[in-house]
Enzyme design. Structure first.
Site, short mmCIF file in Angstrom:
data_model
loop_
_atom_site.label_atom_id
_atom_site.label_comp_id
_atom_site.label_asym_id
_atom_site.label_seq_id
_atom_site.Cartn_x
_atom_site.Cartn_y
_atom_site.Cartn_z
CG HIS A 1 -1.85 1.03 1.40
ND1 HIS A 1 -1.64 2.18 2.12
CD2 HIS A 1 -3.09 1.12 0.89
CE1 HIS A 1 -2.73 2.94 2.06
NE2 HIS A 1 -3.62 2.32 1.32
CB SER B 1 -7.90 3.78 -2.88
OG SER B 1 -8.78 4.12 -1.86
CG HIS C 1 -33.20 -16.66 25.63
ND1 HIS C 1 -32.56 -15.95 24.64
CD2 HIS C 1 -34.18 -15.85 26.09
CE1 HIS C 1 -33.11 -14.75 24.52
NE2 HIS C 1 -34.10 -14.67 25.39
C1 LIG Z 1 -5.33 6.78 5.47
C2 LIG Z 1 -4.06 5.95 5.51
O1 LIG Z 1 -3.95 5.15 6.37
S1 LIG Z 1 -2.91 6.16 4.30
C3 LIG Z 1 -1.60 5.09 4.73
C4 LIG Z 1 -0.79 5.61 5.84
N1 LIG Z 1 0.46 4.90 5.83
C5 LIG Z 1 1.59 5.46 6.12
O2 LIG Z 1 1.67 6.65 6.45
C6 LIG Z 1 2.78 4.57 6.02
C7 LIG Z 1 3.84 4.95 7.02
N2 LIG Z 1 4.34 6.27 6.71
C8 LIG Z 1 5.62 6.61 6.70
O3 LIG Z 1 6.50 5.83 7.00
C9 LIG Z 1 5.93 8.01 6.30
O4 LIG Z 1 4.81 8.83 6.53
C10 LIG Z 1 6.30 8.08 4.78
C11 LIG Z 1 7.59 7.31 4.55
C12 LIG Z 1 5.21 7.52 3.90
C13 LIG Z 1 6.51 9.54 4.39
O5 LIG Z 1 7.34 10.10 5.33
P1 LIG Z 1 7.87 11.62 5.23
O6 LIG Z 1 8.44 11.87 3.88
O7 LIG Z 1 8.77 11.83 6.39
O8 LIG Z 1 6.55 12.54 5.31
P2 LIG Z 1 5.45 12.71 6.43
O9 LIG Z 1 5.03 11.39 6.92
O10 LIG Z 1 5.91 13.66 7.48
O11 LIG Z 1 4.29 13.40 5.61
C14 LIG Z 1 3.59 12.74 4.61
C15 LIG Z 1 4.12 13.16 3.27
O12 LIG Z 1 3.45 12.42 2.23
C16 LIG Z 1 2.70 13.32 1.39
N3 LIG Z 1 1.48 12.59 1.12
C17 LIG Z 1 0.51 12.31 2.02
N4 LIG Z 1 -0.39 11.53 1.46
C18 LIG Z 1 0.03 11.31 0.20
C19 LIG Z 1 -0.48 10.54 -0.83
N5 LIG Z 1 -1.57 9.79 -0.65
N6 LIG Z 1 0.17 10.51 -2.01
C20 LIG Z 1 1.31 11.23 -2.16
N7 LIG Z 1 1.85 11.95 -1.18
C21 LIG Z 1 1.22 12.00 -0.03
C22 LIG Z 1 2.55 14.60 2.17
O13 LIG Z 1 2.44 15.68 1.35
C23 LIG Z 1 3.87 14.62 2.96
O14 LIG Z 1 4.90 15.04 2.12
P3 LIG Z 1 5.85 16.32 2.44
O15 LIG Z 1 5.85 16.54 3.91
O16 LIG Z 1 7.16 15.89 1.91
O17 LIG Z 1 5.20 17.38 1.69
O1 LIG Z 2 -6.07 2.75 0.45
C1 LIG Z 2 -7.23 2.81 0.85
O2 LIG Z 2 -8.19 2.59 0.15
C2 LIG Z 2 -7.52 3.14 2.29
C3 LIG Z 2 -6.43 3.87 2.97
C4 LIG Z 2 -6.79 4.03 4.41
O3 LIG Z 2 -6.31 3.33 5.26
C5 LIG Z 2 -7.87 4.94 4.77
O4 LIG Z 2 -8.25 5.77 3.96
O5 LIG Z 2 -8.35 4.85 5.90
#
Ligand SMILES: CC(=O)SCCNC(=O)CCNC(=O)[C@H](O)C(C)(C)COP(=O)(O)OP(=O)(O)OC[C@H]1O[C@@H](n2cnc3c(N)ncnc32)[C@H](O)[C@@H]1OP(=O)(O)O
Ligand SMILES: O=C(O)CCC(=O)C(=O)O
Ligand SMILES: [Mg+2]
Length: 468
Positions: free
Chosen positions: A137, A199, A355
């Site tokens: 994801h 999504s 029940h």
């Molecule tokens: C709804 C959900 O659950 S979505 C899934 C969530 N999952 C995760 O977050 C996975 C774990 N996340 C991480 O390890 C980190 O957040 C990473 C590696 C993805 C990114 O880390 P970092 O670069 O340090 O950024 P940080 O987490 O502070 O902020 C999110 C960054 O992603 C960007 N971003 C957020 N959502 C999205 C997206 N769907 N698509 C593209 N970019 C996105 C934001 O703009 C931000 O970037 P910037 O601060 O460089 O402008």
């Molecule tokens: O990728 C998706 O469809 C769901 C991501 C997510 O975890 C959310 O939106 O709560």
């Protein structure tokens, strides 16, 4: 702490439950496999599975779709976002294997861009040779996509926020940029010959025109699935039905849905999404995820089983559900909730006399799920003030005692009198019944001789305490 009828350690305060077998299943009361001395097992019964159940609810639209759905099990992605989660590699592999044996069609893993270990774990799980397809994801970003396609996954789930909240406060991109980057990422993943899903995060707070437009665009370029995400758990079943139904009318690809449970509607919403034509449902074990999580695997299975038991039984290894939930509960250090569908402490325990009588005659009266289909056990609780004589009679028979109905009723009155002060344990009930029986056998007691019964019980207690 007391032990659950189904063997889980539990702290929910349900105490001194006793159980008896259903009449349809004979009366050989055996001790529960995992229970304490106070818990007596009652295995299945003969109703239902092979025969048409004339009392079953009428089939709905849902039954037309139920045979086509797939589960995208996200314990190793959404579940890793649960506040308590820390999964080491061995735990991830154990969970992945267990879910694969259970039969889920997909496993969704945390982005390999999250950390080095996340990338290594993703690669390790891809190498396990599981039957389930492995997805990872990622953000809608080429950097994440490039890392993802190198891990060996079968597909990539791409997400980006489309609500004004997320456009303004999360990534700061407008719809035209989102559309452009979505096309780029999807084409790139497709060029690697693996599945790709797109999504829209926070779909239910996104503009409908924006949503339908981007879904149509990605459908046209050949995305395998589009995903709707109720990221904040704000949707109700009617809204879910309408959005999925509308989307079904404008795209040809599969439709996945991801539903958060902030208002407790994640299971109902998943059911409705299937009725409306969704093909893929996201789950996690025990529903773990951000905040209070998403549609729980067990709850979804319960609701699908209730609609179509034979199909769900043929599709999934239902006997593994409890083991999987225990595995995850232990890994994230939580208890399985007492009210959990199927595996909750009291999921198959019946208490009130009305029940109990009906259940003993035919479990379908008060059960839509059959415990034996999940490798679990039914209980009928006695020893409390709501006990009725039919349940006591069943226990009398299990103990091999001969008492007439009038005698059982008389003994039941005594149990209820004592239970008005304190719920009686199984041992208490058994002792009382044995004392009552020997009083009758010896001629010392007759029906209605309350004072004699009290004396016999006092003498029995004194003998037990060695004070006679
Ligand atoms: C709804 C959900 O659950 S979505 C899934 C969530 N999952 C995760 O977050 C996975 C774990 N996340 C991480 O390890 C980190 O957040 C990473 C590696 C993805 C990114 O880390 P970092 O670069 O340090 O950024 P940080 O987490 O502070 O902020 C999110 C960054 O992603 C960007 N971003 C957020 N959502 C999205 C997206 N769907 N698509 C593209 N970019 C996105 C934001 O703009 C931000 O970037 P910037 O601060 O460089 O402008
Ligand atoms: O990728 C998706 O469809 C769901 C991501 C997510 O975890 C959310 O939106 O709560
Ligand atoms: Mg989520």
């Amino acid at each position: 702490m007391c032990s659950s009828p189904n063997g889980d350690a539990d702290t929910n305060g349900v105490q001194e439950m006793v159980a008896v077998e259903t009449r349809q299943n004979g009366m050989n009361g055996s001790r529960a496999r995992n229970g304490t001395a106070h818990h007596h097992g009652a295995n299945g019964h003969s109703f239902g599975t092979q025969h048409h159940n004339p009392y079953a609810p009428r089939a709905s639209d849902f039954l037309n779709n139920v045979c086509n759905f797939k589960i995208i099990e996200s314990t190793l992605r959404e579940g890793e976002q649960f506040a308590n989660s820390f999964f080491d590699t061995d735990t991830k592999i154990a969970i992945a294997k267990a879910l694969d044996n259970f039969g889920v069609e997909y496993l969704e893993l945390t982005s390999p861009a999250a950390s080095e270990q996340s990338r290594r774990d993703c690669e390790a799980i891809c190498k396990l040779g599981l039957k389930a397809k492995i997805l990872t994801h990622i953000r809608c970003h080429m950097d994440d996509a490039r890392i993802a396609v190198e891990t060996g996954v079968d597909g990539v789930d791409v997400v980006i926020g489309t609500s004004s909240f997320l456009r303004e406060f999360s990534h700061g991109k407008d719809m035209s940029y989102i559309t452009k980057i979505a096309i780029e990422v999807i084409n790139f993943v497709k060029s690697k010959g693996i599945e790709v899903r797109f999504s829209t995060e926070d779909s239910f707070r996104s503009d409908l025109v924006d949503l339908l437009s981007i879904y149509q665009t990605v459908d046209k370029i050949g995305v395998d699935r589009v995903g709707i995400a109720d990221t904040v758990g704000c949707a109700n079943p009617r809204q879910v039905y309408e959005l999925v139904r509308t989307l079904r009318g404008v795209v040809g690809c599969d439709i996945e849905i991801h539903l958060h449970n902030d208002t407790g509607m994640a299971i109902a919403n998943a059911y409705t999404a299937l009725e409306a034509g969704a093909t893929h449902i996201d789950t996690s074990v025990l529903g773990i995820g951000e905040r209070v999580g998403i549609t729980p695997l067990g709850g979804l299975v319960a609701c699908l089983y209730a609609a179509n038991p034979e199909y769900v039984k043929s599709k999934y290894n239902l006997g593994m559900l409890r083991e999987i939930e225990n595995l995850v509960a232990e890994a994230v250090e939580v208890n399985v909730p007492f009210s959990n569908p199927i595996t909750g402490y009291v999921a198959f325990t019946h208490k009130a006399g009305i029940h109990a009588k009906a259940i003993l005659n035919n479990p379908s009266t008060y059960e839509i799920l059959k415990p034996e289909d999940f490798g679990l056990t039914r209980y009928v609780s006695i020893g409390h003030r709501l006990t009725g004589w039919n349940a006591v009679k069943s226990r009398v028979e299990q103990l091999g005692l001969q008492l007439s109905d009038d005698e059982v009723k008389d003994a039941t009155a005594k149990i209820k009198e004592l239970a008005d002060v304190r719920t009686q344990s199984m041992d208490d009930v058994d002792s009382l019944l044995r004392v009552y029986h020997s009083g009758i056998q010896s001629g010392a007691l007759e029906v209605g001789q309350k004072e004699t019964l009290d004396r016999l019980l006092r003498e029995h207690r004194a003998t037990q305490l060695g004070t006679a």
